[in-house]
Scaffold this active site. Structure first.
Site, PDB file in Angstrom:
ATOM      1  N   VAL A  36       0.848  -1.211   0.000  1.00 25.16           N
ATOM      2  CA  VAL A  36       0.000   0.000   0.000  1.00 25.16           C
ATOM      3  C   VAL A  36       0.878   1.253   0.000  1.00 25.16           C
ATOM      4  CG1 VAL A  36      -1.691   1.337   1.332  1.00 25.16           C
ATOM      5  CG2 VAL A  36      -1.899  -1.152   1.189  1.00 25.16           C
ATOM      6  N   ASP A  55      10.195   2.306   6.691  1.00 21.71           N
ATOM      7  CA  ASP A  55       9.662   0.949   6.872  1.00 21.71           C
ATOM      8  C   ASP A  55      10.568   0.226   7.869  1.00 21.71           C
ATOM      9  OD1 ASP A  55       7.733  -1.077   4.960  1.00 21.71           O
ATOM     10  OD2 ASP A  55       9.249  -2.016   6.259  1.00 21.71           O
ATOM     11  N   ARG A  60      14.024  -4.262   2.915  1.00 25.36           N
ATOM     12  CA  ARG A  60      13.073  -3.632   1.989  1.00 25.36           C
ATOM     13  C   ARG A  60      13.483  -2.190   1.691  1.00 25.36           C
ATOM     14  NH1 ARG A  60       8.571  -4.816  -0.559  1.00 25.36           N
ATOM     15  NH2 ARG A  60       7.056  -3.189  -1.032  1.00 25.36           N
ATOM     16  N   THR A 106      -2.739  -4.478   9.189  1.00 23.97           N
ATOM     17  CA  THR A 106      -3.690  -4.688  10.297  1.00 23.97           C
ATOM     18  C   THR A 106      -4.194  -6.123  10.176  1.00 23.97           C
ATOM     19  OG1 THR A 106      -5.328  -3.663   8.840  1.00 23.97           O
ATOM     20  CG2 THR A 106      -4.445  -2.306  10.626  1.00 23.97           C
ATOM     21  N   THR A 141      -6.439  -0.693   6.784  1.00 21.78           N
ATOM     22  CA  THR A 141      -7.840  -1.114   6.939  1.00 21.78           C
ATOM     23  C   THR A 141      -8.124  -1.380   8.417  1.00 21.78           C
ATOM     24  OG1 THR A 141      -7.757  -2.158   4.775  1.00 21.78           O
ATOM     25  CG2 THR A 141      -9.531  -2.845   6.256  1.00 21.78           C
ATOM     26  N   CYS A 283      -6.686  -9.223   2.858  1.00 20.28           N
ATOM     27  CA  CYS A 283      -7.893  -8.367   2.960  1.00 20.28           C
ATOM     28  C   CYS A 283      -9.141  -9.201   3.256  1.00 20.28           C
ATOM     29  CB  CYS A 283      -8.106  -7.619   1.647  1.00 20.28           C
ATOM     30  SG  CYS A 283      -6.765  -6.571   1.170  1.00 20.28           S
ATOM     31  N   ARG A 354       0.265 -14.746   1.651  1.00 17.01           N
ATOM     32  CA  ARG A 354      -0.392 -14.446   2.926  1.00 17.01           C
ATOM     33  C   ARG A 354      -1.776 -15.065   2.999  1.00 17.01           C
ATOM     34  NH1 ARG A 354       0.816  -8.109   2.941  1.00 17.01           N
ATOM     35  NH2 ARG A 354       0.666  -8.512   0.703  1.00 17.01           N
TER      36      ARG A 354
HETATM   37  N1  SAJ Z   1     -11.531 -15.602  -4.510  1.00 15.82           N
HETATM   38  C1  SAJ Z   1     -12.458 -16.615  -4.713  1.00 15.82           C
HETATM   39  N2  SAJ Z   1     -13.538 -16.364  -5.499  1.00 15.82           N
HETATM   40  C2  SAJ Z   1     -13.740 -15.140  -6.072  1.00 15.82           C
HETATM   41  C3  SAJ Z   1     -12.789 -14.122  -5.841  1.00 15.82           C
HETATM   42  C4  SAJ Z   1     -11.679 -14.372  -5.061  1.00 15.82           C
HETATM   43  O1  SAJ Z   1     -12.305 -17.719  -4.195  1.00 15.82           O
HETATM   44  O2  SAJ Z   1     -14.729 -14.977  -6.785  1.00 15.82           O
HETATM   45  C5  SAJ Z   1     -10.381 -15.867  -3.647  1.00 15.82           C
HETATM   46  C6  SAJ Z   1      -9.053 -15.692  -4.348  1.00 15.82           C
HETATM   47  O3  SAJ Z   1      -8.621 -16.909  -4.909  1.00 15.82           O
HETATM   48  C7  SAJ Z   1      -8.148 -15.270  -3.187  1.00 15.82           C
HETATM   49  C8  SAJ Z   1      -9.073 -14.497  -2.262  1.00 15.82           C
HETATM   50  O4  SAJ Z   1     -10.405 -14.902  -2.608  1.00 15.82           O
HETATM   51  O5  SAJ Z   1      -7.649 -16.387  -2.498  1.00 15.82           O
HETATM   52  C9  SAJ Z   1      -8.964 -12.981  -2.384  1.00 15.82           C
HETATM   53  O6  SAJ Z   1      -9.066 -12.700  -3.737  1.00 15.82           O
HETATM   54  P1  SAJ Z   1      -9.327 -11.162  -4.249  1.00 15.82           P
HETATM   55  O7  SAJ Z   1      -9.502 -11.203  -5.705  1.00 15.82           O
HETATM   56  O8  SAJ Z   1     -10.388 -10.545  -3.430  1.00 15.82           O
HETATM   57  O9  SAJ Z   1      -7.916 -10.496  -4.014  1.00 15.82           O
HETATM   58  P2  SAJ Z   1      -7.401  -9.513  -2.910  1.00 15.82           P
HETATM   59  O10 SAJ Z   1      -7.256 -10.148  -1.591  1.00 15.82           O
HETATM   60  O11 SAJ Z   1      -6.201  -8.874  -3.516  1.00 15.82           O
HETATM   61  O12 SAJ Z   1      -8.564  -8.438  -2.776  1.00 15.82           O
HETATM   62  C10 SAJ Z   1      -8.367  -7.158  -3.265  1.00 15.82           C
HETATM   63  C11 SAJ Z   1      -9.249  -6.307  -2.412  1.00 15.82           C
HETATM   64  N3  SAJ Z   1      -8.866  -4.933  -2.624  1.00 15.82           N
HETATM   65  C12 SAJ Z   1      -8.712  -4.149  -1.526  1.00 15.82           C
HETATM   66  O13 SAJ Z   1      -8.932  -4.531  -0.408  1.00 15.82           O
HETATM   67  C13 SAJ Z   1      -8.251  -2.779  -1.781  1.00 15.82           C
HETATM   68  C14 SAJ Z   1     -10.713  -6.497  -2.761  1.00 15.82           C
HETATM   69  O14 SAJ Z   1     -11.504  -5.462  -2.152  1.00 15.82           O
HETATM   70  C15 SAJ Z   1     -10.934  -6.429  -4.235  1.00 15.82           C
HETATM   71  O15 SAJ Z   1     -12.315  -6.677  -4.503  1.00 15.82           O
HETATM   72  C16 SAJ Z   1     -10.084  -7.497  -4.903  1.00 15.82           C
HETATM   73  O16 SAJ Z   1      -8.709  -7.144  -4.643  1.00 15.82           O
HETATM   74  C17 SAJ Z   1     -10.335  -7.531  -6.404  1.00 15.82           C
HETATM   75  O17 SAJ Z   1     -11.459  -7.211  -6.792  1.00 15.82           O
HETATM   76  O18 SAJ Z   1      -9.405  -7.955  -7.111  1.00 15.82           O
END
Ligand code: SAJ
Length: 447
Positions: A36, A55, A60, A106, A141, A283, A354
């Site tokens: 971030v 940091d 890093r 967080t 967050t 997240c 993570r």
């Molecule tokens: N996943 C599923 N099914 C889905 C979508 C995701 O099983 O339909 C799994 C993924 O495999 C992964 C986890 O959920 O293990 C999280 O996936 P994610 O696409 O939500 O990725 P993140 O953790 O990078 O989420 C971020 C978040 N962004 C922020 O918090 C600023 C989330 O709010 C976004 O919606 C997401 O990216 C995004 O849309 O890519």
């Protein structure tokens, strides 16, 4: 410009930017240079701010100074090279800053309790250099109430200053989407809440000067904090929904992907999500717990959020159970098997482990007596073997745990030549028909 101690009220928020006198704020300190803080520091520097970043990770800091940090894309790395910012050993730049932005993790602990230690530590250090007229922005967050009940008391106690009177506090929840080329940081709309109109105006002015996207002013810190946990809880619940449907359909001989694709033809009122072997990352599996715990402490039980977490946390086990059922149909078992787990990252085509469900899958397989190999082309240093061939040689079964492009492109022959008898596609990312036609026992999640 309104005085810092102007009480904040919804009707007093200036929504028309032309009515606002954007004040160029020159000096920014970013505390925490992870996924971030680093893009934020680079962006603010590119928009003309004098930026200092700090940091706790010494290695890093060196990678950033040398512009060799691995987790930013080429364009961002180029910008970092062309317009470097000061990377400080500690919090030395705080006193000279106009704005201090805290971007520290967080997380939750093993019992899913929010862990605010990194945030408290950062705020205590910021407060040690805090002076009148400065603005502290929290991007981490947090659940609603954290700025009021944790951040501000910590800043005031250590600095001896008074928030809303001597300095301002704002919250602009991070919305970074690592690896998403369609939504670079500068294009993502943001929300901002603050403890005073003064702080709201300065924070909004800052974000409007570095972003090419709308910045919405919220009526309070608490509302701004609530936006992020609502966004991510929404996603967690929707993923849990399709995961539960997938588990149900796996008993009904219905291909859940066909059904979800068809449901997605409805042009309104449906948002497609993907079933899978688990929900990882820093997240989605974390943020709901911040709201669940805080609401519970205030007398409300989030049953739906909690159940969604329970469903999603059960998916790694479901994936292993499905593989066990497949092997049993061929008279084999997990304890007789060597299983290659393909994918350690929590998300496809990134190197981020993570909260990855892959580790739960490995633990469960091991507990049931399987010999397990792991291979992730994006995380070779964490893989037990360093090639696809080494993962499959001598293996009898495969679990696809991450839908990396490398795995999605594999043909049935790529597995047949190693004599793989069963494939559990934990991300429904392989061509099911081609694998079945090749005579390989194939199951997905809900298909
Ligand atoms: N996943 C599923 N099914 C889905 C979508 C995701 O099983 O339909 C799994 C993924 O495999 C992964 C986890 O959920 O293990 C999280 O996936 P994610 O696409 O939500 O990725 P993140 O953790 O990078 O989420 C971020 C978040 N962004 C922020 O918090 C600023 C989330 O709010 C976004 O919606 C997401 O990216 C995004 O849309 O890519």
């Amino acid at each position: 410009m309104s005085q810092i101690n102007t009480p904040l009220s919804p009707e007093s928020i200036v929504t028309d930017p032309t009515q606002r006198t954007p004040e160029a704020l020159a000096r920014v300190v970013v505390v925490g240079l992870g996924y971030v803080g680093l893009p934020l520091a680079i962006l603010a520097r590119s928009r003309g701010f004098e930026v200092t970043g700090t940091d706790i990770d010494t290695a890093r800091r060196e990678l950033i100074r040398n512009a060799t940090v691995p987790d930013i894309d080429r364009a961002t790395k180029r910008r970092l090279k062309e317009q470097p910012f000061t990377v400080a050993e500690d919090y030395e730049g705080i006193r000279q800053a106009d704005i201090i932005i805290v971007c520290v993790p967080t997380p939750v602990d093993r019992s899913h309790e929010p862990d605010l230690m990194p945030l408290r530590f950062a705020c205590t250090n910021v407060a040690s250099g805090l002076r009148k007229g400065q603005l502290v922005i929290i991007e981490s967050t947090v659940n609603p109430g954290t700025c009021d009940e944790v951040v501000i008391p910590t800043l005031e106690r250590t600095s001896g200053l008074i928030a809303g009177q001597d300095f301002g506090v704002a919250h602009c929840p991070e919305r970074v989407n690592p690896g998403d080329k369609h939504w670079p940081l500068q294009k993502i709309p943001r929300v901002v809440g603050a403890d005073s109109l003064w702080a709201l105006e300065r924070a909004t002015s800052f974000y409007r000067s570095i972003l090419d996207a709308p910045v919405r002013e919220m009526a309070s810190l608490r509302e701004a904090e609530a936006v992020k946990v609502v966004e991510n809880s929404f996603r967690d619940i929707n993923i849990a929904f399709v995961n539960e449907i997938a588990m149900s359909f796996s008993r009904l001989n219905i291909d859940v992907e066909h059904v979800l694709d068809a449901a997605a033809t409805k042009p309104f009122g449906f948002m497609r999500h993907a079933p899978g072997c688990g929900v990882g990352g820093h997240c989605i599996p974390v943020d709901p717990y911040y709201l669940i715990r805080y609401a519970r402490a205030n007398g409300f039980a989030h049953r739906l959020l909690s159940l969604a977490r329970e469903v999603n946390e059960s998916m790694p086990l479901f994936a292993v159970d499905e593989l066990e059922r497949m092997l049993a149909r061929t008279g084999s078992s997990l304890s007789d098997s060597t299983v290659a787990v393909l994918g350690l990252s929590y998300k496809s085509d990134v190197a981020d482990l993570r909260e990855s469900p892959s580790f739960e899958i490995v633990r469960e397989l091991t507990e049931r007596g399987s010999r397990v190999r792991t291979f992730d082309p994006h995380a070779l240093d964490r893989s037990s073997v360093r090639s696809f061939s080494a993962a499959l040689t001598g293996a009898t079964a495969v679990i696809i745990a991450t839908a990396h492009r490398y795995f999605r492109s594999l043909s049935p022959e790529a597995f047949k030549k190693y004599g793989i008898a069963a494939i559990l596609d934990g991300r429904n990312c392989l061509d099911k028909r081609a694998f079945l036609a090749a005579g390989i026992a194939y199951r997905g999640i809900g298909r």
